[in-house]
Scaffold this motif. Structure first.
Motif, PDB file in Angstrom:
ATOM      1  N   GLU A 134      -2.839  -8.691  17.392  1.00  0.00           N
ATOM      2  CA  GLU A 134      -1.671  -8.998  18.226  1.00  0.00           C
ATOM      3  C   GLU A 134      -0.371  -8.646  17.507  1.00  0.00           C
ATOM      4  N   LEU A 135      -0.260  -9.014  16.239  1.00  0.00           N
ATOM      5  CA  LEU A 135       0.956  -8.736  15.484  1.00  0.00           C
ATOM      6  C   LEU A 135       1.119  -7.233  15.257  1.00  0.00           C
ATOM      7  N   ALA A 136       0.018  -6.543  14.990  1.00  0.00           N
ATOM      8  CA  ALA A 136       0.088  -5.088  14.882  1.00  0.00           C
ATOM      9  C   ALA A 136       0.614  -4.489  16.178  1.00  0.00           C
ATOM     10  N   GLY A 137       0.223  -5.074  17.294  1.00  0.00           N
ATOM     11  CA  GLY A 137       0.683  -4.591  18.587  1.00  0.00           C
ATOM     12  C   GLY A 137       2.185  -4.679  18.766  1.00  0.00           C
ATOM     13  N   GLU A 138       2.823  -5.648  18.115  1.00  0.00           N
ATOM     14  CA  GLU A 138       4.284  -5.742  18.202  1.00  0.00           C
ATOM     15  C   GLU A 138       4.941  -4.516  17.564  1.00  0.00           C
ATOM     16  N   PRO A 160      11.689 -10.125   4.431  1.00  0.00           N
ATOM     17  CA  PRO A 160      11.047 -11.299   3.834  1.00  0.00           C
ATOM     18  C   PRO A 160       9.697 -10.931   3.210  1.00  0.00           C
ATOM     19  N   ASP A 161       9.247 -11.744   2.251  1.00  0.00           N
ATOM     20  CA  ASP A 161       8.005 -11.439   1.557  1.00  0.00           C
ATOM     21  C   ASP A 161       6.858 -12.378   1.930  1.00  0.00           C
ATOM     22  N   GLN A 162       7.082 -13.205   2.948  1.00  0.00           N
ATOM     23  CA  GLN A 162       6.068 -14.189   3.333  1.00  0.00           C
ATOM     24  C   GLN A 162       6.132 -14.414   4.839  1.00  0.00           C
ATOM     25  N   TRP A 163       4.987 -14.702   5.443  1.00  0.00           N
ATOM     26  CA  TRP A 163       4.934 -14.879   6.880  1.00  0.00           C
ATOM     27  C   TRP A 163       5.472 -16.228   7.306  1.00  0.00           C
ATOM     28  N   ASP A 164       6.189 -16.194   8.415  1.00  0.00           N
ATOM     29  CA  ASP A 164       6.668 -17.401   9.077  1.00  0.00           C
ATOM     30  C   ASP A 164       6.638 -17.101  10.566  1.00  0.00           C
ATOM     31  N   ASP A 165       5.956 -17.939  11.334  1.00  0.00           N
ATOM     32  CA  ASP A 165       5.848 -17.698  12.777  1.00  0.00           C
ATOM     33  C   ASP A 165       7.208 -17.623  13.467  1.00  0.00           C
ATOM     34  N   LEU A 167       9.832 -16.015  12.420  1.00  0.00           N
ATOM     35  CA  LEU A 167      10.543 -14.760  12.166  1.00  0.00           C
ATOM     36  C   LEU A 167      10.742 -13.988  13.471  1.00  0.00           C
ATOM     37  N   LYS A 168      11.874 -13.305  13.543  1.00  0.00           N
ATOM     38  CA  LYS A 168      12.201 -12.524  14.736  1.00  0.00           C
ATOM     39  C   LYS A 168      12.781 -11.179  14.328  1.00  0.00           C
ATOM     40  N   GLY A 169      12.814 -10.270  15.286  1.00  0.00           N
ATOM     41  CA  GLY A 169      13.514  -8.996  15.114  1.00  0.00           C
ATOM     42  C   GLY A 169      12.979  -8.158  13.970  1.00  0.00           C
ATOM     43  N   PRO A 170      13.871  -7.419  13.305  1.00  0.00           N
ATOM     44  CA  PRO A 170      13.443  -6.526  12.222  1.00  0.00           C
ATOM     45  C   PRO A 170      12.727  -7.246  11.083  1.00  0.00           C
ATOM     46  N   ASP A 171      13.134  -8.480  10.754  1.00  0.00           N
ATOM     47  CA  ASP A 171      12.461  -9.212   9.682  1.00  0.00           C
ATOM     48  C   ASP A 171      10.985  -9.433  10.020  1.00  0.00           C
ATOM     49  N   LEU A 173       9.059  -7.678  12.137  1.00  0.00           N
ATOM     50  CA  LEU A 173       8.347  -6.399  12.122  1.00  0.00           C
ATOM     51  C   LEU A 173       8.126  -5.900  10.699  1.00  0.00           C
ATOM     52  N   ARG A 174       9.110  -6.118   9.827  1.00  0.00           N
ATOM     53  CA  ARG A 174       8.995  -5.637   8.448  1.00  0.00           C
ATOM     54  C   ARG A 174       7.866  -6.355   7.704  1.00  0.00           C
ATOM     55  N   VAL A 175       7.740  -7.660   7.898  1.00  0.00           N
ATOM     56  CA  VAL A 175       6.654  -8.386   7.258  1.00  0.00           C
ATOM     57  C   VAL A 175       5.299  -7.879   7.759  1.00  0.00           C
ATOM     58  N   ILE A 176       5.187  -7.667   9.051  1.00  0.00           N
ATOM     59  CA  ILE A 176       3.929  -7.175   9.614  1.00  0.00           C
ATOM     60  C   ILE A 176       3.589  -5.808   9.038  1.00  0.00           C
ATOM     61  N   ILE A 177       4.566  -4.911   9.019  1.00  0.00           N
ATOM     62  CA  ILE A 177       4.340  -3.564   8.490  1.00  0.00           C
ATOM     63  C   ILE A 177       3.955  -3.618   7.015  1.00  0.00           C
ATOM     64  N   ASN A 178       4.667  -4.397   6.235  1.00  0.00           N
ATOM     65  CA  ASN A 178       4.391  -4.459   4.800  1.00  0.00           C
ATOM     66  C   ASN A 178       3.001  -5.025   4.516  1.00  0.00           C
ATOM     67  N   ALA A 179       2.583  -6.015   5.292  1.00  0.00           N
ATOM     68  CA  ALA A 179       1.246  -6.577   5.088  1.00  0.00           C
ATOM     69  C   ALA A 179       0.165  -5.565   5.461  1.00  0.00           C
ATOM     70  N   LEU A 180       0.323  -4.924   6.583  1.00  0.00           N
ATOM     71  CA  LEU A 180      -0.722  -4.037   7.082  1.00  0.00           C
ATOM     72  C   LEU A 180      -0.770  -2.698   6.361  1.00  0.00           C
TER      73      LEU A 180
END
Length: 276
Positions: A134-138, A160-165, A167-171, A173-180
């Motif tokens: 789901e998060l990848a889909g965003e 940001p360097d850690q997940w937080d539900d 989080l919005k906008g570019p922050d 998306l950036r966490v999702i991209i960096n993790a994946l």
């Protein structure tokens, strides 16, 4: 069910890919499907040929995007310039460049099927397989949008360097991209340590491979990933690392999903890993 071969980082080494696809266990099944763990391109000598070959497989190929694939999209969008070790100019100059870029940006960042979750780099401990998809889909939604180039401008950064539900906008998306697409290590609190690229050192308790974090929600599936050439081939019940250093003169690896049988081909050295 047809065979599914999960293939590690190719990084533009199309000759190695052709050799892998010609191996008897793979070639003897004309209906075989292939899952590619990202980093199809860059650093190796044949990025354009690699993309065309994988595209030619049609529905037999499932691809997730890696950090080098996103870098190619950023170059195509004009938000990143060619780096000194990039080998992507031939892709951008090709007659079919627009078709290739459009194909690439419509590929997912995560794929979950048959109990196996395919990503390029890793997942954060809070995410189970369904949430990861789901998060990848965003991210996929913005890459596939009309203003995808604008979004790529905001992709880069380590925070940001850690997940937080929340989080919005570019922050977010950036966490999702960096993790994946980038993570290897985290600290004990689950913060991503994105600048560390070494192999795991058991004596260093401050560096925790993402897959060793306690209470990881994806332990009930097999997470398949590449990205970590210094880790090399890893075959566990809940994690499979496919990056066996093709670019560095190691091997290009394929693992069959059904029984985790391994096929490897040796690769000519393209780069020295110590110069990376």
């Amino acid at each position: 069910m047809h065979s599914i071969w999960m293939v590690g980082d190719i990084q533009g080494c199309c000759g190695s890919l052709e050799t892998l696809l010609s191996q008897p266990d793979i070639q003897d099944d004309p209906e075989a499907h292939f899952w590619f763990a990202g980093d199809l391109v860059n650093r190796g000598p044949q990025s354009l040929a690699t993309l065309r070959r994988i595209m030619s497989l049609g529905e037999r190929a499932t691809v997730v995007l890696g950090n080098h694939d996103l870098h190619l999209l950023a170059m195509a969008a004009g938000v990143r310039k060619t780096g000194k070790k990039d080998t992507l100019d031939e892709v951008l100059a090709a007659d079919d460049a627009q078709d290739i870029i459009d194909w690439l940006r419509f590929q997912p960042l995560a794929h979950f099927e048959y109990g196996h979750l395919l990503v390029h780099a890793g997942v954060l401990p809070q995410w189970d397989a369904e949430e990861t998809v789901e998060l990848a889909g965003e991210v996929e939604s913005v890459l596939q949008s009309a203003d995808w180039k604008k979004h790529l401008q905001l992709m880069y950064g380590n925070t940001p360097d850690q997940w937080d539900d929340r989080l919005k906008g570019p922050d977010r998306l950036r966490v999702i991209i960096n993790a994946l697409t980038r993570v290897r290590f985290c600290d004990k609190q689950g913060r991503m340590l994105l600048n560390v690229k070494t192999e795991p050192a058991p004596e260093d308790k401050s560096l925790v491979p993402w897959f060793n974090l306690p209470k990881r929600a994806t332990r009930d599936v097999t997470v398949v990933f590449g990205h970590w050439s210094t880790l090399g081939l890893k075959l566990d019940s809940d994690v499979i690392c496919l990056d066996s250093g093709c670019l560095w003169g190691g091997h290009l690896t394929a693992v069959r999903l059904q029984d985790h049988a391994v096929v490897q081909v040796p690769c000519a050295q393209t780069l020295d890993p110590h110069d990376d």
